[in-house]
Design a protein around this motif. Structure first.
Motif, short mmCIF file in Angstrom:
data_model
loop_
_atom_site.label_atom_id
_atom_site.label_comp_id
_atom_site.label_asym_id
_atom_site.label_seq_id
_atom_site.Cartn_x
_atom_site.Cartn_y
_atom_site.Cartn_z
N VAL A 1 -6.72 20.61 -33.07
CA VAL A 1 -5.44 21.22 -33.43
C VAL A 1 -4.64 21.63 -32.21
O VAL A 1 -3.47 21.28 -32.04
CB VAL A 1 -5.66 22.42 -34.37
CG1 VAL A 1 -4.35 23.17 -34.59
CG2 VAL A 1 -6.23 21.95 -35.71
N GLY B 1 -5.39 23.31 -25.80
CA GLY B 1 -3.94 23.17 -25.73
C GLY B 1 -3.36 23.21 -24.34
O GLY B 1 -2.13 23.24 -24.17
N ASN C 1 3.18 17.78 -34.78
CA ASN C 1 4.03 18.97 -34.68
C ASN C 1 3.95 19.85 -35.91
O ASN C 1 4.43 20.99 -35.89
CB ASN C 1 5.49 18.55 -34.44
CG ASN C 1 5.67 17.88 -33.10
OD1 ASN C 1 5.21 18.37 -32.08
ND2 ASN C 1 6.33 16.72 -33.10
N GLY C 2 3.37 19.36 -36.97
CA GLY C 2 3.26 20.15 -38.19
C GLY C 2 4.28 19.76 -39.24
O GLY C 2 5.32 19.19 -38.94
N LYS D 1 -0.71 25.33 -30.68
CA LYS D 1 -0.12 26.08 -31.78
C LYS D 1 -1.18 26.31 -32.86
O LYS D 1 -2.21 25.63 -32.92
CB LYS D 1 1.06 25.32 -32.38
CG LYS D 1 2.18 25.02 -31.40
CD LYS D 1 3.29 24.22 -32.08
CE LYS D 1 4.42 23.87 -31.10
NZ LYS D 1 3.98 22.94 -30.03
N SER E 1 -1.24 19.59 -31.01
CA SER E 1 0.04 20.31 -31.15
C SER E 1 0.68 20.58 -29.80
O SER E 1 1.91 20.55 -29.68
CB SER E 1 -0.18 21.62 -31.90
OG SER E 1 -1.08 22.48 -31.22
N PHE F 1 -1.75 26.81 -37.21
CA PHE F 1 -1.15 26.38 -38.46
C PHE F 1 -1.81 27.15 -39.60
O PHE F 1 -3.01 27.41 -39.59
CB PHE F 1 -1.34 24.87 -38.65
CG PHE F 1 -0.69 24.04 -37.58
CD1 PHE F 1 0.62 23.60 -37.73
CD2 PHE F 1 -1.37 23.73 -36.41
CE1 PHE F 1 1.22 22.83 -36.74
CE2 PHE F 1 -0.78 22.97 -35.42
CZ PHE F 1 0.53 22.52 -35.58
N PHE G 1 -0.78 21.86 -40.60
CA PHE G 1 -1.35 20.74 -39.84
C PHE G 1 -1.66 19.56 -40.77
O PHE G 1 -1.50 18.41 -40.38
CB PHE G 1 -2.63 21.19 -39.14
CG PHE G 1 -3.16 20.22 -38.14
CD1 PHE G 1 -2.51 20.01 -36.94
CD2 PHE G 1 -4.33 19.51 -38.39
CE1 PHE G 1 -3.00 19.11 -36.00
CE2 PHE G 1 -4.83 18.60 -37.46
CZ PHE G 1 -4.16 18.41 -36.26
#
Length: 436
Positions: free
Chosen positions: A265, A207, A275-276, A249, A269, A251, A286
């Motif tokens: 993931v 990330g 973004n979910g 992020k 993100s 989920f 997710f």
């Protein structure tokens, strides 16, 4: 009358190894003296050995003499003690009321000037062979508090610049990450400048992204931040202040055993690729195994270009201005990413996107960016022949670049619906390989 012989194999072997030791300067006088005495004794014992002996007792006595001499020599060689290395001379301590300056050149040819200030803080100025320079201010604990960099016009013109940094640059949050101020000498480059810097052996989380900080402290994620071999790369168009931050992020529906849990993931993100989706309890999900739609993938590409608002209405007859994907569809049509069905009048935004359609959209996007899309390889997957004619060229490119691999069974599945996790993984590969 019988004759008895004595084997000299053992002592001869031990003597051969001992005779190979010649560097007496490397050992202490005491251990070398004991070693040479044992070696001389072994030689004398071997020289005293006769070819045959008249009695068994005489042969046994000679054998004991040889064995004892060999053992003594073996132990003496084993106990050779190396002379201690000379102790380095103590470095002169800086005077308490003056800065201490140290200049050195590292293995990459970078010139480093480290200034240790009397208050315990320090400054590290580094200049690379191409003229790119950085200044890092460190607190008393050695943590970076501010970083500045200057990119000469000659390097900016090339389109790529690597910042010579020797300290950790990533933070778990914006508050933890040091600000990196980048100044481009001369006029702004005609095209975005790709800036790269190494993480200095600290593992970068998937990330990890570059965050652009404006004069008011507002932050904007640079979605095209690439990660490769613990190096982070990102494009800037002008002088910029950057922070390197982990924005991945979590989920509620992602399990550790999911194939996309570790790498995809956090990467997707952090960059806004996914973004979910709100779940039944309100927490974001997710939904990696859910089907991705044509609208979803085109909007992912639009988000990479920050084309989220104020797009002109598209010519697609099935897209209303109120549709959540209206801006993405208009951007995709305007930039030649998606041509539509039925002579170009139908977007089919809610239709599932197939893997071969993903290849087509992605190759058109690469062409829009001015990237080299000439690579081709004929896929050898058992089902490669089922690729539609309109997608064959794009699929050959995507396979050649490693963007769309086969599944666990070795199948390409060109006409199969791509899942949300699959398209996120494909975009991650694209960013890391094509935009770095």
């Amino acid at each position: 009358m019988s004759n008895w012989t004595v084997s000299t194999t053992l002592i001869s072997s031990v003597l051969d190894e001992a005779n190979a030791v010649t560097n007496d300067d490397a050992y202490t006088d005491e251990s070398w003296k004991a070693f040479t005495a044992a070696r001389d004794g072994a030689k004398a014992a071997l020289d005293s050995c006769l070819e045959t002996y008249d009695t068994e007792a005489a042969a046994e006595q000679q054998k004991d003499l040889l064995d004892n001499a060999a053992k003594k020599l073996f132990r003496a060689q084993r106990d050779l003690a190396a002379k201690p290395l000379p102790q380095p001379q103590p470095q002169p301590q800086p005077e308490p009321d003056r800065d201490n300056i140290k200049v050195e050149t590292d293995e990459a040819g970078n010139k480093l000037t480290t200034t240790t200030h009397k208050d315990g803080t320090s400054t590290v100025d580094t200049t690379a062979p191409d003229g790119v320079s950085t200044t890092i201010k460190l607190d008393k604990d050695g943590d970076a508090t501010a970083i500045s960099a200057t990119v000469p016009a000659s390097v900016a013109k090339s389109g790529r610049a690597t910042l010579p940094l020797k300290h950790a640059i990533a933070g778990a949050s914006s508050a933890d990450a040091p600000a990196i101020t980048i100044d481009i000498s001369g006029a702004a480059p005609a095209r975005p400048l790709l800036v790269s810097l190494d993480s200095q052996d600290s593992e970068l989380a998937p990330g990890t992204v570059a965050v652009l900080v404006d004069a008011n402290g507002n932050e904007k994620v640079l979605a095209k931040t690439a990660l490769a071999n613990n190096r982070v790369s990102f494009p800037i168009e002008n002088d910029a202040t950057i922070k390197i931050v982990d924005r991945g992020k979590s989920f509620e529906d992602v399990r550790e055993t999911d194939w996309f849990a570790q790498e995809v993931v956090g990467y997707a993100s952090a960059r806004g690729i996914i973004n979910g989706v709100p779940g039944e309890r309100g927490a974001l999900q997710f939904q990696g195994n859910a089907a991705a739609s044509r609208a979803m993938f085109v909007c992912m590409l639009a988000n990479l270009e920050d084309a989220r608002q104020d797009q002109p209405q598209s010519a697609f007859t099935d897209v209303a201005q109120s549709d959540w994907f209206a801006n993405g569809a208009a951007w995709g049509s305007e930039n030649g990413i998606v041509a539509g069905y039925g002579g170009g009048s139908v977007f089919g935004g809610e239709d599932p996107v197939t893997r071969e359609q993903v290849a087509v959209f992605l190759m058109r996007y690469a062409t829009m960016l001015g990237l080299d899309t000439s690579a081709r390889v004929q896929p050898t997957h058992p089902d490669a022949g089922s690729t539609s004619q309109f997608a064959a060229d794009a699929m050959q490119w995507a396979v050649a670049e490693g963007l769309i691999p086969g599944n666990g069974s070795g199948m390409l599945n060109p006409a199969s619906t791509a899942t949300r996790a699959e398209v996120a993984a494909i975009l991650a590969r694209f960013i890391n390989t094509q935009l770095a």
